[in-house]
Design a protein around this motif. Structure first.
Motif, short mmCIF file in Angstrom:
data_model
loop_
_atom_site.label_atom_id
_atom_site.label_comp_id
_atom_site.label_asym_id
_atom_site.label_seq_id
_atom_site.Cartn_x
_atom_site.Cartn_y
_atom_site.Cartn_z
N LYS A 192 0.83 -1.21 0.00
CA LYS A 192 0.00 0.00 0.00
C LYS A 192 0.87 1.26 0.00
O LYS A 192 0.59 2.23 -0.71
CB LYS A 192 -0.92 0.00 1.22
N LYS A 193 1.94 1.23 0.77
CA LYS A 193 2.86 2.37 0.82
C LYS A 193 3.55 2.56 -0.53
O LYS A 193 3.67 3.69 -1.02
CB LYS A 193 3.90 2.16 1.93
N GLU A 194 4.00 1.46 -1.13
CA GLU A 194 4.65 1.53 -2.44
C GLU A 194 3.69 2.13 -3.48
O GLU A 194 4.08 2.99 -4.28
CB GLU A 194 5.10 0.14 -2.89
N PHE A 195 2.45 1.66 -3.48
CA PHE A 195 1.47 2.17 -4.43
C PHE A 195 1.24 3.67 -4.24
O PHE A 195 1.11 4.42 -5.21
CB PHE A 195 0.14 1.43 -4.27
N SER A 196 1.18 4.10 -3.00
CA SER A 196 0.88 5.51 -2.70
C SER A 196 2.00 6.45 -3.12
O SER A 196 1.80 7.66 -3.22
CB SER A 196 0.58 5.69 -1.22
N GLU A 197 3.18 5.89 -3.38
CA GLU A 197 4.35 6.72 -3.73
C GLU A 197 4.75 6.56 -5.19
O GLU A 197 5.75 7.14 -5.63
CB GLU A 197 5.53 6.35 -2.83
N ASN A 199 3.97 6.31 -9.53
CA ASN A 199 3.11 6.76 -10.63
C ASN A 199 3.64 6.19 -11.95
O ASN A 199 4.40 5.21 -11.95
CB ASN A 199 3.03 8.29 -10.67
N PHE A 200 3.27 6.79 -13.08
CA PHE A 200 3.66 6.23 -14.37
C PHE A 200 5.18 6.19 -14.56
O PHE A 200 5.70 5.26 -15.20
CB PHE A 200 3.03 7.02 -15.52
N LEU A 201 5.88 7.16 -14.04
CA LEU A 201 7.34 7.16 -14.17
C LEU A 201 7.95 5.93 -13.50
O LEU A 201 8.91 5.34 -14.01
CB LEU A 201 7.94 8.44 -13.58
N ASP A 202 7.37 5.53 -12.36
CA ASP A 202 7.84 4.33 -11.68
C ASP A 202 7.46 3.08 -12.48
O ASP A 202 8.23 2.12 -12.55
CB ASP A 202 7.25 4.26 -10.27
N LEU A 203 6.27 3.10 -13.06
CA LEU A 203 5.84 1.99 -13.91
C LEU A 203 6.78 1.86 -15.12
O LEU A 203 7.18 0.76 -15.50
CB LEU A 203 4.41 2.23 -14.40
N LYS A 204 7.14 2.98 -15.67
CA LYS A 204 8.02 3.00 -16.84
C LYS A 204 9.40 2.42 -16.49
O LYS A 204 9.92 1.56 -17.22
CB LYS A 204 8.17 4.42 -17.37
N CYS A 241 1.86 13.15 -15.23
CA CYS A 241 1.05 12.40 -14.27
C CYS A 241 0.60 13.33 -13.13
O CYS A 241 1.43 14.04 -12.56
CB CYS A 241 1.90 11.28 -13.67
N PRO A 242 -0.70 13.35 -12.79
CA PRO A 242 -1.13 14.11 -11.63
C PRO A 242 -0.40 13.61 -10.37
O PRO A 242 -0.17 12.40 -10.22
CB PRO A 242 -2.63 13.83 -11.54
N GLN A 243 -0.07 14.51 -9.49
CA GLN A 243 0.76 14.16 -8.34
C GLN A 243 0.11 13.11 -7.44
O GLN A 243 0.80 12.27 -6.85
CB GLN A 243 1.06 15.42 -7.52
N ASP A 244 -1.20 13.13 -7.32
CA ASP A 244 -1.87 12.22 -6.39
C ASP A 244 -2.47 11.00 -7.06
O ASP A 244 -3.30 10.30 -6.48
CB ASP A 244 -2.95 12.97 -5.62
N CYS A 245 -2.07 10.70 -8.31
CA CYS A 245 -2.62 9.54 -9.02
C CYS A 245 -1.60 8.41 -9.07
O CYS A 245 -0.45 8.61 -9.46
CB CYS A 245 -3.02 9.93 -10.45
N HIS A 246 -2.04 7.23 -8.67
CA HIS A 246 -1.15 6.07 -8.62
C HIS A 246 -1.80 4.85 -9.28
O HIS A 246 -1.34 3.72 -9.10
CB HIS A 246 -0.81 5.73 -7.17
N GLU A 247 -2.87 5.07 -10.04
CA GLU A 247 -3.70 3.95 -10.48
C GLU A 247 -3.01 3.02 -11.46
O GLU A 247 -3.15 1.79 -11.38
CB GLU A 247 -5.01 4.48 -11.07
N PHE A 249 0.15 2.25 -11.80
CA PHE A 249 1.13 1.40 -11.10
C PHE A 249 0.42 0.35 -10.25
O PHE A 249 0.86 -0.79 -10.16
CB PHE A 249 2.02 2.28 -10.21
N THR A 250 -0.70 0.73 -9.67
CA THR A 250 -1.43 -0.16 -8.77
C THR A 250 -2.01 -1.38 -9.48
O THR A 250 -1.92 -2.50 -8.98
CB THR A 250 -2.56 0.61 -8.06
N VAL A 251 -2.60 -1.17 -10.67
CA VAL A 251 -3.32 -2.28 -11.32
C VAL A 251 -2.45 -3.11 -12.27
O VAL A 251 -2.88 -4.16 -12.73
CB VAL A 251 -4.56 -1.77 -12.09
N CYS A 252 -1.24 -2.67 -12.54
CA CYS A 252 -0.36 -3.41 -13.44
C CYS A 252 -0.08 -4.81 -12.87
O CYS A 252 0.27 -4.94 -11.69
CB CYS A 252 0.96 -2.67 -13.64
N PRO A 253 -0.21 -5.86 -13.68
CA PRO A 253 0.04 -7.22 -13.17
C PRO A 253 1.51 -7.51 -12.90
O PRO A 253 1.83 -8.56 -12.33
CB PRO A 253 -0.49 -8.11 -14.30
#
Length: 357
Positions: A192-197, A199-204, A241-247, A249-253
């Motif tokens: 949960k903490k990882e998801f909250s921090e 975004n797309f840059l981390d997914l990339k 990426c909006p600063q408060d959006c983490h979606e 990264f969260t749903v990626c399998p």
């Protein structure tokens, strides 16, 4: 509560994405039919391989992978077989870190491994899946028999073999600083903490750039500002990426998997209620005994779901897969059969999300 109740068909990575969508969003996916999957091929590299055999995609009537070969049934009624050892070179690289054979987070898993010719192996995983199978049996959509001990052992052995082989690949990638996040054992609190921090840059950096993206399209589907696009290649962001959006990264399998969806590789085929060998009494077109087609027919006919999310072939580009949502059983029947290539399956759900018919 979503007014749509979609039955989706998908590979293990796509089913994991669907499971995360169900857990973290108001998802319209209601029933998950998971496929057995060893790997998928790159469409472009597949075309190149066929050219070595003086073939084109358009020459092929049907694909089948069985007994160490890729069997190509041609429109001329000839059959060409390519050793799987040769075809291995066109496998998508992200498949080499997948440790699921049987779509462990689905409601029902379906494949040919373990069953006799013309029959499918069916794994019931949830109470919902059990109700569906019992209903399909009682209404004579399918017939079933027990898997023999030797067939069950074979299924487990092949699943365990995939786990062992790809865990070695994961270890090598991690050693080379190419992260495989979805295989890391973390607590839900830590996730949960990882998801909250992130975004797309981390997914990339952690998934896309290191070759772990499965092109499922979940990131494009959940992006609230429509900034992510997938067009046959890796996801691309157009904007910031909006600063408060983490979606995404969260749903990626291929990011962290919550504890309730994780097998941790202790069970070769995951958790299940029952394993059966089944045969369709309604349809003969398609692969693995047409069980996927038959179950979708049962679900739509009985209004258990409102639509089906399926993958069909493009008419203008032979064997190029594309996803669509339909409630037309004829379209479901037409789409039957494995495509052995990938497409962003969740992309097509954006119209439902945006209220477009």
């Amino acid at each position: 509560m979503n007014e749509h109740r979609i039955a989706m068909v998908g590979t293990p990575c796509e089913i994991m994405a669907a499971s995360k969508l169900q857990q973290y969003t108001d998802s319209p996916i209601d029933v998950k039919l998971g496929l057995f999957c060893m790997e998928n091929f790159s469409y472009k590299y597949f075309e190149n391989l066929l050219s070595e055999y003086d073939l084109k995609m358009d020459d092929i009537e049907k694909f089948q992978i069985e007994k160490g070969f890729v069997f190509l049934s041609l429109k001329t009624k000839e059959t060409v077989k390519i050793p799987l050892s040769v075809a291995k070179r066109i496998i998508r690289k992200n498949c080499n870190i997948c440790v699921e054979l049987t779509s462990e987070t689905s409601d029902i898993s379906i494949g040919s491994i373990g069953s006799d010719d013309g029959w499918s192996t069916l794994i019931i995983r949830t109470k919902k899946g059990e109700q569906i199978v019992n209903g399909a049996l009682s209404q004579k959509y399918i017939e079933a028999k027990e898997l023999t001990d030797s067939q069950f052992i074979l299924l487990n052995r092949i699943a365990q073999s995939k786990i062992n082989k790809n865990l070695d690949n994961i270890e090598k990638r991690e050693f080379l600083a190419r992260p495989v996040l979805y295989q890391r054992i973390k607590s839900d609190e830590s996730i949960k903490k990882e998801f909250s921090e992130s975004n797309f840059l981390d997914l990339k950096s952690n998934v896309i750039d290191v070759g772990s993206c499965v092109l499922c399209g979940a990131c494009e589907y959940v992006c609230p500002d429509n900034l992510i696009t997938i067009d046959d290649t890796k996801p691309i962001m157009n904007g910031e990426c909006p600063q408060d959006c983490h979606e995404c990264f969260t749903v990626c399998p291929r990011t962290f998997i919550p504890e309730n969806l994780r097998n941790d590789n202790f069970k070769a085929i995951g958790n299940f209620i029952k394993v059966l060998s089944v045969k369709s009494l309604k349809h003969s077109q398609g692969q693995d005994g047409s069980i996927v087609t038959t179950l979708l027919d049962y679900l739509l006919t009985n209004d258990i779901v409102t639509e089906a999310l399926i993958v069909d072939k493009q008419d203008h580009l032979a064997w190029k897969p594309y996803a669509k949502i339909t409630n037309d059983i004829d379209e479901v029947v037409k789409s039957g059969g494995t495509k052995y290539s990938v497409c962003p399956v969740f992309k097509t759900m954006k119209n439902i999300k945006e209220g477009v018919n």
